[in-house]
Design a protein around this motif. Structure first.
Motif, mmCIF file in Angstrom:
data_model
loop_
_atom_site.group_PDB
_atom_site.id
_atom_site.type_symbol
_atom_site.label_atom_id
_atom_site.label_comp_id
_atom_site.label_asym_id
_atom_site.label_seq_id
_atom_site.Cartn_x
_atom_site.Cartn_y
_atom_site.Cartn_z
ATOM 1 N N ASP A 207 39.587 34.033 26.429
ATOM 2 C CA ASP A 207 39.439 33.531 25.065
ATOM 3 C C ASP A 207 37.990 33.665 24.629
ATOM 4 O O ASP A 207 37.066 33.280 25.357
ATOM 5 C CB ASP A 207 39.852 32.054 24.999
ATOM 6 C CG ASP A 207 41.352 31.862 25.132
ATOM 7 O OD1 ASP A 207 42.082 32.852 24.946
ATOM 8 O OD2 ASP A 207 41.775 30.735 25.453
ATOM 9 N N GLY A 208 37.784 34.240 23.440
ATOM 10 C CA GLY A 208 36.440 34.398 22.909
ATOM 11 C C GLY A 208 35.823 35.742 23.207
ATOM 12 O O GLY A 208 34.686 36.010 22.806
ATOM 13 N N ALA A 209 36.575 36.610 23.934
ATOM 14 C CA ALA A 209 36.062 37.946 24.259
ATOM 15 C C ALA A 209 37.120 38.996 23.930
ATOM 16 O O ALA A 209 38.320 38.778 24.109
ATOM 17 C CB ALA A 209 35.683 38.033 25.729
ATOM 18 N N GLU A 210 36.657 40.124 23.431
ATOM 19 C CA GLU A 210 37.533 41.278 23.158
ATOM 20 C C GLU A 210 37.065 42.433 24.040
ATOM 21 O O GLU A 210 35.920 42.872 23.939
ATOM 22 C CB GLU A 210 37.433 41.678 21.694
ATOM 23 C CG GLU A 210 38.245 42.934 21.363
ATOM 24 C CD GLU A 210 37.959 43.461 19.962
ATOM 25 O OE1 GLU A 210 38.537 44.517 19.608
ATOM 26 O OE2 GLU A 210 37.155 42.841 19.231
ATOM 27 N N PHE A 211 37.944 42.911 24.911
ATOM 28 C CA PHE A 211 37.608 43.988 25.833
ATOM 29 C C PHE A 211 38.139 45.314 25.295
ATOM 30 O O PHE A 211 39.314 45.430 24.939
ATOM 31 C CB PHE A 211 38.183 43.713 27.222
ATOM 32 C CG PHE A 211 37.567 42.516 27.901
ATOM 33 C CD1 PHE A 211 36.430 42.656 28.679
ATOM 34 C CD2 PHE A 211 38.118 41.252 27.733
ATOM 35 C CE1 PHE A 211 35.850 41.556 29.304
ATOM 36 C CE2 PHE A 211 37.548 40.139 28.354
ATOM 37 C CZ PHE A 211 36.406 40.290 29.135
ATOM 38 N N VAL A 212 37.250 46.310 25.243
ATOM 39 C CA VAL A 212 37.599 47.636 24.732
ATOM 40 C C VAL A 212 37.204 48.673 25.767
ATOM 41 O O VAL A 212 36.049 48.731 26.199
ATOM 42 C CB VAL A 212 36.874 47.929 23.402
ATOM 43 C CG1 VAL A 212 37.249 49.324 22.900
ATOM 44 C CG2 VAL A 212 37.194 46.865 22.370
ATOM 45 N N SER A 213 38.169 49.473 26.194
ATOM 46 C CA SER A 213 37.915 50.521 27.184
ATOM 47 C C SER A 213 37.625 51.836 26.468
ATOM 48 O O SER A 213 38.426 52.288 25.635
ATOM 49 C CB SER A 213 39.134 50.682 28.097
ATOM 50 O OG SER A 213 38.895 51.636 29.094
ATOM 51 N N LEU A 214 36.456 52.440 26.775
ATOM 52 C CA LEU A 214 36.005 53.644 26.075
ATOM 53 C C LEU A 214 35.313 54.605 27.034
ATOM 54 O O LEU A 214 34.840 54.204 28.103
ATOM 55 C CB LEU A 214 34.995 53.273 24.977
ATOM 56 C CG LEU A 214 35.468 52.524 23.744
ATOM 57 C CD1 LEU A 214 34.246 52.156 22.911
ATOM 58 C CD2 LEU A 214 36.426 53.370 22.931
#
Length: 321
Positions: A22-29
């Motif tokens: 909660d409170g974090a957005e994980f983006v794989s790039l």
């Protein structure tokens, strides 16, 4: 931290289980090229395996960047490029088992003369001098870890892992670090005791980080202290050894051999004389490459970051937003 979730960029080429906080957005790039415009608002980036020349290019695309979590144990390539206000944490502890295993392989390859057997195999030659009847102990050569004296210079997490392997095979292990101490039954000598210890060492394992203070720490004078039967194994940083002095010591029979997983520079140029020296084993910085439990470290540090609590493995403190 309030408002929108903190965006965390993850390297797409690293297999990680799904992390949800909660409170974090994980983006794989793919973090080795152009970062899409919609993700340049990222506050956090997880770095792994980025070539040094690309680090500055990647970080420059992230104006909101506040924290780099590198998965390298010694991310000098990140520290050299990260702005002073950016927090930098490292991957200490993620590489202990793989590096210790590779180090043990290099030691045994040297002592059991596997490198010479491979050269003979390439020549289609039955190397009778490597087989047949052999003494259990040879005063002029180290051929086994049973009874061998191993000095680990740079006694940290990897050294602790390696110590168990070495002791299981019968070696006596001593450490070397900035300050003397006894740790889990291992005597660790400080700077004042290093040179005396080198004089009675059968295998010297180097696990020093790269810094101004460790540059050519193993120089010609210290190499000369090692017995002619001894081996040098380096899995720390190539800059910690004077490679020319090392080469000369091996060529002149003042050192039995060396196994190098790190060199200066890297990659090692094709015309380097180290390649052709029979007494030198080279692996291409292959000891690590497997950050074990990376997801656990990332998750723990992200949770701490969101809560304003201390993070693990802080290498550059940065400054408050």
């Amino acid at each position: 931290m309030e408002g929108r979730p903190v965006k965390v960029l993850l390297p797409a080429d690293l297999e990680l289980p799904v992390i949800s906080i909660d409170g974090a957005e994980f983006v794989s790039l793919d973090l080795r090229g152009t970062i899409p415009e919609e993700h340049r608002d990222a506050e956090v980036i997880v770095e792994w395996g980025t070539p040094a020349p690309l680090v500055a290019q990647t970080l420059a695309q992230l104006p909101a960047l506040r924290w780099v979590q590198s998965l390298s144990a010694g991310p000098n390539h990140v520290l050299a490029q990260a702005p002073d206000h950016v927090l930098v944490t490292g991957g200490s502890g993620l590489h202990d088992k793989p590096v210790a295993e590779h180090t043990l392989a290099l030691i045994l390859a040297g002592l059991r003369r596997v490198h010479l057997a491979v050269r003979a195999q390439q020549e289609h030659r039955w190397a009778a001098e490597l087989g047949g009847l052999q003494p259990e102990y040879d005063p002029h050569a180290v051929t086994t870890l049973r009874g061998a004296r191993v000095l680990i210079w740079g006694y940290g997490n990897i050294a602790r892992e390696l110590t168990g392997h070495l002791r299981a095979l019968g070696a006596t292990v001593t450490g070397a670090a900035r300050s003397a101490r006894t740790e889990n039954g291992v005597s660790v000598v400080g700077a004042e005791g290093l040179e005396d210890e080198l004089k009675r060492t059968d295998v010297l394992v180097m696990i020093l980080p790269g810094s101004d203070s460790t540059h050519h720490a193993l120089n010609a004078a210290r190499l000369a202290l090692l017995p002619a039967r001894s081996w040098v194994v380096n899995v720390g940083r190539g800059t910690a050894i004077d490679q020319q002095a090392l080469l000369e010591a091996v060529r002149e029979g003042k050192l039995a051999g060396a196994a190098l997983d790190v060199t200066d520079p890297e990659p090692l140029p094709s015309d380097s004389p180290l390649w052709d020296e029979p007494g030198i084993i080279i692996t291409p910085h292959a000891a690590g490459g497997r950050p074990l439990d990376a997801a656990r470290l990332i998750e723990a540090n992200v949770r701490a970051y969101l809560a304003g609590e201390p993070l693990r493995n802080v290498l550059q403190a940065g400054s408050p937003a």
